[in-house]
Enzyme design. Structure first.
Site, short mmCIF file in Angstrom:
data_model
loop_
_atom_site.label_atom_id
_atom_site.label_comp_id
_atom_site.label_asym_id
_atom_site.label_seq_id
_atom_site.Cartn_x
_atom_site.Cartn_y
_atom_site.Cartn_z
N TYR A 22 -6.98 1.72 6.55
CA TYR A 22 -6.12 0.61 6.13
C TYR A 22 -5.87 -0.44 7.20
O TYR A 22 -5.21 -1.44 6.95
CB TYR A 22 -4.77 1.12 5.59
CG TYR A 22 -4.08 2.11 6.51
CD1 TYR A 22 -3.59 1.74 7.74
CD2 TYR A 22 -3.93 3.43 6.11
CE1 TYR A 22 -2.97 2.64 8.58
CE2 TYR A 22 -3.31 4.35 6.94
CZ TYR A 22 -2.83 3.95 8.17
OH TYR A 22 -2.23 4.85 9.00
N CYS A 25 10.76 45.79 -14.65
CA CYS A 25 11.67 46.84 -15.10
C CYS A 25 11.06 47.39 -16.39
O CYS A 25 10.68 46.62 -17.28
CB CYS A 25 13.05 46.24 -15.37
SG CYS A 25 14.10 47.28 -16.40
N ASP A 82 1.16 10.19 3.61
CA ASP A 82 1.85 11.13 4.49
C ASP A 82 0.83 12.05 5.13
O ASP A 82 0.69 13.21 4.76
CB ASP A 82 2.89 11.92 3.68
CG ASP A 82 3.92 12.56 4.58
OD1 ASP A 82 3.89 12.30 5.81
OD2 ASP A 82 4.74 13.33 4.07
N CYS A 100 15.36 48.15 -10.93
CA CYS A 100 15.87 46.97 -11.61
C CYS A 100 17.32 46.70 -11.21
O CYS A 100 18.16 47.59 -11.34
CB CYS A 100 15.77 47.17 -13.12
SG CYS A 100 16.57 45.84 -14.04
N LYS A 140 2.31 4.58 1.49
CA LYS A 140 2.39 5.10 2.86
C LYS A 140 1.94 6.55 2.79
O LYS A 140 2.67 7.43 2.33
CB LYS A 140 3.81 4.99 3.41
CG LYS A 140 3.88 5.42 4.87
CD LYS A 140 5.23 5.07 5.45
CE LYS A 140 5.31 5.39 6.94
NZ LYS A 140 5.07 6.80 7.24
N LYS A 188 10.74 3.66 2.62
CA LYS A 188 10.66 5.10 2.39
C LYS A 188 11.20 5.51 1.02
O LYS A 188 12.16 4.92 0.53
CB LYS A 188 11.47 5.84 3.47
CG LYS A 188 10.92 5.70 4.88
CD LYS A 188 9.64 6.49 5.03
CE LYS A 188 9.31 6.80 6.47
NZ LYS A 188 9.95 7.96 7.02
N CYS A 218 19.75 47.18 -14.52
CA CYS A 218 20.03 48.45 -15.18
C CYS A 218 19.82 49.65 -14.27
O CYS A 218 20.11 50.78 -14.64
CB CYS A 218 19.19 48.60 -16.45
SG CYS A 218 17.43 48.84 -16.12
N CYS A 250 17.65 47.77 -20.97
CA CYS A 250 18.09 46.98 -19.81
C CYS A 250 18.83 45.75 -20.35
O CYS A 250 18.24 44.95 -21.09
CB CYS A 250 16.88 46.55 -18.98
SG CYS A 250 17.29 45.30 -17.75
N GLU A 252 0.86 -1.19 0.00
CA GLU A 252 0.00 0.00 0.00
C GLU A 252 0.89 1.23 0.00
O GLU A 252 2.00 1.18 0.52
CB GLU A 252 -0.85 0.04 1.29
CG GLU A 252 -1.87 -1.04 1.38
CD GLU A 252 -2.49 -1.14 2.77
OE1 GLU A 252 -2.21 -0.29 3.64
OE2 GLU A 252 -3.26 -2.08 2.98
S1 IVH Z 1 -0.17 0.18 8.69
C1 IVH Z 1 1.05 -1.71 12.84
N1 IVH Z 1 -0.53 1.28 6.37
O1 IVH Z 1 2.64 5.19 8.84
C2 IVH Z 1 1.19 -0.56 11.95
N2 IVH Z 1 0.35 2.63 8.12
O2 IVH Z 1 5.24 4.78 10.39
C3 IVH Z 1 -0.07 -0.25 11.22
N3 IVH Z 1 0.74 4.96 7.46
O3 IVH Z 1 1.46 4.86 12.13
C4 IVH Z 1 0.14 0.81 10.25
N4 IVH Z 1 0.02 4.76 5.40
O4 IVH Z 1 0.28 6.51 10.50
C5 IVH Z 1 -0.10 1.46 7.63
N5 IVH Z 1 -0.96 2.12 4.25
C6 IVH Z 1 -0.54 2.30 5.51
C7 IVH Z 1 -0.09 3.55 5.97
C8 IVH Z 1 0.37 3.67 7.28
C9 IVH Z 1 0.51 5.59 6.30
C10 IVH Z 1 1.31 5.59 8.66
C11 IVH Z 1 0.59 5.28 9.93
C12 IVH Z 1 1.61 4.58 10.79
C13 IVH Z 1 2.89 5.11 10.22
C14 IVH Z 1 4.02 4.16 10.47
#
Ligand code: IVH
Length: 683
Positions: free
Chosen positions: A230, A432, A122, A414, A120, A320, A417, A438, A118
Site C-alpha cells: 500500500y 452426562c 492488522d 455431571c 487498516k 480505529k 446430577c 439429570c 483503505e
Molecule cells: S500507510 C506513513 N496503509 O498501520 C504511514 N498503513 O499505525 C504509511 N497499516 O505502520 C502507512 N494498513 O503497518 C498504511 N492501508 C494501510 C495500512 C497501514 C495497515 C499499518 C502499517 C502502519 C501502521 C500505522
C-alpha cells in the site's frame, strides 16, 4: 498548580512511559502481548494528553516520539533507506472532523481535498527493497529507523514477487505493506498448532509476526502468509513514483502485488459514511482482520506540502474500530449441561467491553481446548468476539499467572446430577449419561422440545418448564401431553389464571398432531436438525417404516442411500434408536396421544435455488431466517447449517459471522439480501 499535583503528574508520566515501553517490547519483539490494542491505545492517548498539557515535562525518549518496536536479537539489523512511519489515530467522528479541518487550514484550501480510504490491515508491516526490479531485501519495521532482516523468510511468501512484473521499474524502490494471515487460515493454523501441542496464537497478527520471525525459513514456508502492498519508501528516480495514492495502487498491481481495496471521499461526512459501512461489515468485506481504516490525502503533491510530525505524517490518519478483543480475569470455569448431556466449559469473566458489548461469559469449547492452551482459573485471558459467534477465550496472557495456579481438571461427573460422565473414544466432549434423570438435561431437552421447529407450544417457556419440573409434573417430554390432567392444580398456582391455563392446554392440544420432521427434530438427536428431518421425511411414508429402517440390521446402508444423509447422521440415528430409553420416550409420546400427520410431499416450484445447497447467516431485513429457509426449501434447495466445499451459495444478512470466513475459504459465492431476494423472486 501545587507541588503535590505536579509530582503526581510526573509520576504518572514516568509510569506511562515505562508501561508503554514494556508493552511495546511484548508486542513488537516477543509477539506476546499482554494487553489488547485498545488498552494500549488508551495508555498512549493518556500519555499524549498529559504531555500536551505539560509540555515542560516532555522528554526526548518518550514513546510518543518513537514508532514502537525494538529489534529482536536473532535477525541482523538494517537501516531503512527512508524511515517507516506510523499513523496518528482517530477514535471518533470528532477526531476525523479535526483531521480534515487541520488539513484544510494548513493548506488553506477552499474545501477538503480528495481522500483515499483503505482498510487498516492488522498484520505486520514490511519494507521490501527492489533493485532494478529484483527483490534484494525485506525488513520489518523495527523502531522505524532500523528493522530486522527477514529476507530469507519473506522469499517463501508467494504473494511477494521476487521480480517486479512489467517494464521500466524504478532503479531502486522500497515497497511497503502488510504481511497477514487470513481469518480462515488463522483458525486452521491454530487448530493445527493445538493438535501438535505447539503454541496457539492470540490473533492473526501474532500468528503472522510469529511466522515471519521463524529462525528456520522452512517453517515460515508452511505458514499461510500473504502480503498486501500500500505504500513506498525511497524511490530512485523520484520521478518514477506515481503522483497519487490511487495511481500508486494501480502501479503496485501492475508490478505484481496484491493491494487493499480502496474507496474515495472528499469530506469528513463521506469518510464517516464509509467508516460506518466498513465497521458494520468488517468481517465480510475482506477475509483478513482489520482494526480500522486509513484515510490518506490522495494527491502526493499535497502530501509533500503537508509533511510529517515526529512519528506520523500530517496527510494520513488511522481511524480505529472499537476493539473486538480484550483481556480480563478468568474468575471461574462453569460446566454447563446441554440437552444431549454434553458438558460445555464456560469461562466466568470479570465483565469486559469487547467491541461495544459487555462480555462476562465466554466459551472454552471442551477439555482439549482448555488443556492445549493451558487455560487456568485466575489467569488473565484474551477474549474475542467475531460477528455472530459466541465470545470465546482465545489464549492466556503469559506472565500474569498467579504462582499458586493449577492446571484445570475437567470434571468426570455431571455437575447437575452427580452421575458419571463419559468421553467416548475419538470424541471431544464429555457427556452426562443420566438422560432425563439429570435435571439439567431434562430442562434443556424440554425447552428444545417445545421450541419452534419442534412441537412449537405457546405458553410453555423456560420459566414454566422449570416450575413444572420442580413440581414433579414433567419427568420426561412425554409428560407435556398429560399436563391438561393437572390443569386444576396449575390454575391455583401463583402466576397462572384460568385464561393462561386454558391457553396452555389449547396449544398443547394443537401441538399433539404434528409432522414427521417436527417430531424427529424434537427428539433432539445429535446432528439431526430440521433439514435432515425433512430429508428423512421425504424418504419414509410413515413412522413405522422409518423406525424399522433405523433399527434394521442394514440400517446404515439404508440411511446412506438417502440424499443428504451421511455417515455421521446415520450413526447418530442408529445409536439413538438402539437406546432403550429413547424408544420408550417415542412410545410414551404416542401413548399420550401424539400423532404424526401423513407426510405431504412438498410441492417444489422450479427456481434459481432448485437443487442447490445453501447456507444462511446474519439477520435479513425482509424476512426471518425461518421464512427464508422455508422459501428456499419450497424451491427444492437444501439448506444446511455450515459452509463446506459442497455449498453453492452463502446468503448473508447483516452481521454474518464465521460462516463468511468459511465461504472465503471454500470460495463459495456470498449473496447479500438484495441479490438473494432478486433470485428468489425471479420466477
Ligand atoms: S500507510 C506513513 N496503509 O498501520 C504511514 N498503513 O499505525 C504509511 N497499516 O505502520 C502507512 N494498513 O503497518 C498504511 N492501508 C494501510 C495500512 C497501514 C495497515 C499499518 C502499517 C502502519 C501502521 C500505522
Amino acid at each position: 498548580m501545587d507541588l503535590f499535583a505536579h509530582s503526581s503528574v510526573e509520576q504518572r508520566l514516568a509510569e506511562l512511559r515505562e508501561k508503554i515501553a514494556y508493552h511495546n517490547h511484548r508486542y513488537h519483539t516477543l509477539d506476546a502481548p499482554e494487553i489488547s490494542d485498545a488498552e494500549y491505545d488508551a495508555l498512549f492517548r493518556e500519555l499524549e494528553k498529559l504531555e500536551a498539557e505539560n509540555p515542560h515535562l516532555k522528554v526526548q525518549e518518550s514513546p510518543t516520539n518513537k514508532v514502537g518496536g525494538t529489534r529482536a536479537a536473532a535477525f541482523s539489523s538494517k537501516a531503512h533507506r527512508a524511515p517507516m512511519r506510523s499513523l496518528g489515530n482517530a477514535f471518533s467522528a470528532e477526531d476525523v472532523e479535526d483531521f480534515v479541518a487541520r488539513i484544510v487550514k494548513f493548506l488553506s484550501l477552499p474545501k477538503a481535498p480528495e481522500f483515499i480510504i483503505e482498510p487498516k490491515i492488522d498484520g505486520v508491516s514490511l519494507s521490501l527493497t527492489y533493485e532494478n526490479g529484483k527483490l534484494i531485501q525485506a525488513l520489518t519495521r523495527g523502531d522505524g529507523e532500523v528493522g530486522e532482516d527477514v529476507t530469507a523468510n519473506v522469499r517463501t511468501i508467494r504473494s511477494i514477487p521476487q521480480n517486479l512484473k512489467g517494464e521500466g521499474h524504478p532503479t531502486l524502490i522500497e515497497i511497503r505493506g502488510e504481511v497477514y494471515i487470513s481469518e480462515a487460515d488463522f483458525v486452521q493454523l491454530n487448530d493445527q498448532q493445538a493438535a501438535q501441542g505447539s503454541k496457539v496464537f492470540a490473533n492473526p497478527r501474532n500468528a503472522a509476526a510469529g511466522s515471519l520471525r521463524q529462525l528456520d525459513s522452512a517453517i515460515t514456508a508452511t505458514r499461510p502468509l500473504q502480503f498486501l502492498a500500500y505504500s513506498t519508501g525511497v524511490c530512485e528516480p523520484a520521478s518514477a513514483l506515481p503522483v497519487s495514492e490511487s495511481t500508486l495502487i494501480s502501479a503496485l498491481q501492475n508490478w505484481g502485488f496484491q493491494t487493499p481495496q480502496t474507496e474515495g471521499a472528499d469530506s469528513d461526512k463521506a469518510l464517516m459514511d464509509i467508516y460506518t459501512d466498513w465497521q458494520n461489515r468488517r468481517h465480510t468485506k475482506v477475509p483478513y482482520a482489520i482494526d480500522g481504516l486509513v484515510y490518506k490525502v490522495n494527491d502526493k503533491a499535497l502530501q509533500a506540502r503537508l509533511g510529517e510530525l515526529a512519528r506520523t505524517p500530517r496527510w494520513a490518519i488511522a481511524h480505529k474500530f472499537p476493539p473486538e478483543q480484550a483481556t480480563t480475569l478468568l474468575q471461574n470455569i462453569d460446566i454447563q449441561v446441554g440437552r444431549t448431556g454434553k458438558l460445555t466449559p464456560v469461562a466466568k469473566l470479570t465483565p469486559v467491553n469487547v467491541g461495544g458489548v459487555t462480555v462476562s461469559n465466554a466459551t472454552l469449547h471442551n477439555e482439549d481446548y482448555i488443556s492445549q492452551r493451558d487455560i487456568r482459573i485466575d489467569d488473565t485471558v484474551f477474549v474475542e468476539r467475531a460477528g455472530d459467534v459466541i465470545p470465546q477465550v482465545v489464549s492466556v496472557v503469559e506472565g500474569k499467572r498467579p504462582a499458586t495456579s493449577q492446571p484445570f481438571k475437567f470434571p468426570h461427573s455431571c455437575p447437575a446430577c452427580g452421575s458419571q460422565a463419559v468421553r467416548a473414544e475419538g470424541e471431544a466432549d464429555w457427556r452426562c449419561v443420566n438422560h432425563f434423570n439429570c435435571p439439567a438435561q431434562l430442562e434443556a431437552q424440554l425447552i428444545h422440545f417445545v421450541s419452534r421447529g419442534c412441537f412449537d407450544i405457546d405458553g410453555l417457556g423456560e420459566k414454566q418448564v422449570q416450575l413444572f419440573i420442580k413440581e414433579g409434573l414433567l419427568k420426561t417430554p412425554a409428560d407435556i401431553f398429560l399436563l391438561a390432567n393437572h390443569a386444576d392444580v396449575i390454575r391455583t398456582w401463583e402466576g397462572f389464571g384460568d385464561k393462561s391455563v386454558t391457553k396452555l392446554t389449547e396449544s398443547i392440544e394443537k401441538a399433539r398432531t404434528t409432522t414427521f420432521p417436527r417430531f424427529l427434530a424434537a427428539l433432539g438427536i445429535p446432528n439431526i436438525g430440521e433439514t435432515t428431518a425433512h430429508d428423512l421425511a421425504g424418504s419414509f411414508t410413515d413412522w413405522l417404516t422409518f423406525f424399522s429402517a433405523v433399527t434394521a440390521d442394514d440400517a446404515e446402508a439404508k440411511l446412506l442411500s438417502i440424499e443428504g444423509i451421511g455417515p455421521v447422521i446415520a450413526k447418530a440415528l442408529i445409536a439413538f434408536f438402539a437406546t432403550e430409553q429413547n424408544v420408550a420416550l417415542v412410545n410414551a409420546l404416542f401413548a399420550n396421544g401424539v400423532t404424526i400427520q401423513a407426510y405431504q410431499s412438498r410441492v417444489k416450484t422450479q427456481g434459481y435455488f432448485t437443487g442447490k445447497t445453501v447456507v444462511l447467516t446474519g439477520t435479513l431485513s425482509q424476512m426471518t431466517r425461518d421464512e427464508a429457509k422455508a422459501r428456499l426449501i419450497a424451491q427444492g434447495a437444501k439448506v444446511t447449517g455450515s459452509v463446506t466445499g459442497n455449498t453453492h451459495y452463502l446468503i448473508a444478512g447483516e452481521a454474518g459471522g464465521s460462516k463468511l470466513k468459511d465461504a472465503a475459504k471454500h470460495s463459495v459465492p456470498v449473496l447479500d439480501e438484495g441479490v438473494f431476494l432478486a433470485h428468489l423472486n425471479q420466477n
